[in-house]
Design an enzyme around this catalytic site. Structure first.
Site, PDB file in Angstrom:
ATOM      1  N   VAL A   1     -82.627 -12.365  26.967  1.00 13.62           N
ATOM      2  CA  VAL A   1     -82.117 -11.331  26.089  1.00 13.62           C
ATOM      3  C   VAL A   1     -82.753 -11.920  24.940  1.00 13.62           C
ATOM      4  CG1 VAL A   1     -79.736 -11.727  24.837  1.00 13.62           C
ATOM      5  CG2 VAL A   1     -80.219 -12.010  27.591  1.00 13.62           C
ATOM      6  N   CYS A   2     -83.600 -13.060  24.574  1.00 17.74           N
ATOM      7  CA  CYS A   2     -83.765 -13.678  23.302  1.00 17.74           C
ATOM      8  C   CYS A   2     -84.745 -12.231  22.966  1.00 17.74           C
ATOM      9  CB  CYS A   2     -84.942 -15.206  23.837  1.00 17.74           C
ATOM     10  SG  CYS A   2     -83.645 -16.365  24.019  1.00 17.74           S
ATOM     11  N   PRO A   3     -85.614 -11.819  23.698  1.00 25.22           N
ATOM     12  CA  PRO A   3     -86.448 -10.727  22.847  1.00 25.22           C
ATOM     13  C   PRO A   3     -85.842  -9.541  22.513  1.00 25.22           C
ATOM     14  CG  PRO A   3     -86.973 -10.732  25.061  1.00 25.22           C
ATOM     15  CD  PRO A   3     -86.385 -11.323  24.901  1.00 25.22           C
TER      16      PRO A   3
END
Length: 187
Positions: free
Chosen positions: A46-48
């Site tokens: 999810v972070c990228p």
């Protein structure tokens, strides 16, 4: 205890920014609007997507005089490696702050101690260094840069127009409210 209207606690950290390792501190958050954007870890899922979304909207944040500071408990070396190897993260032009000592994560109360990671926390800080917006979401829920921009515009409007407030779903140019006895029970 809520962090709203509290001053950012002192810190110094190393960030990867525009091909260099730079020092970032609480002093950098003064004199302009800032977003401190915590995410769990580099090289994840999810972070990228979140950092890529911020990167795609970065010019809009800059037009509002806002700097973004992405923060995870990874090292600045890991940030560089991620930036160098990920097409999505390569778009990031804002500082990627390293918090391997957990100082920032603790200061902003987003540390998941047993995992050594940060929750997804978004903090909007005014030019005086006071936290105006706090949003914390569960690890599997990504955030939306366009909604963050809307909230920042509302925070900036309220700061510039004492006595006015922005209702739900307010967008720049729309009508605001002036709280008064006349409005009680009429909205």
């Amino acid at each position: 205890m809520s962090l709203i209207n509290t001053e950012v606690k002192p810190f110094t950290a190393t960030a990867y920014h525009q091909g260099k390792f730079v020092t970032v501190s609480d002093a950098d958050l003064r004199g302009k609007w800032s977003v401190v954007f915590f995410y769990p870890a580099d090289f994840t899922f999810v972070c990228p997507t979140e950092l890529g979304d911020l990167a795609d909207h970065y010019a809009e944040f800059q037009k509002l005089g806002v700097e973004i500071y992405a923060v995870s408990t990874d090292t600045h070396f890991t940030h560089k490696a991620w930036h160098d190897t990920s097409e999505t993260i390569r778009k990031v032009q804002f500082p990627m702050v390293a918090d391997p000592t957990w100082t920032l994560s603790r200061n902003f109360d987003v540390l998941i101690e047993d995992a050594g990671l940060a929750d997804r926390g978004t903090f909007v800080i005014d030019p005086e260094g006071r936290i105006q917006i706090v949003e914390i979401t569960a690890g599997g829920i990504g955030r939306d840069a366009a909604e963050l921009l809307r909230k920042i515009k509302a925070a900036q409007y309220v700061a510039a127009h004492p006595g006015e407030v922005c209702p739900a779903k307010w967008k720049e140019g729309e009508k605001t409210l002036a709280p008064s006895l006349d409005l009680v029970g009429k909205l």
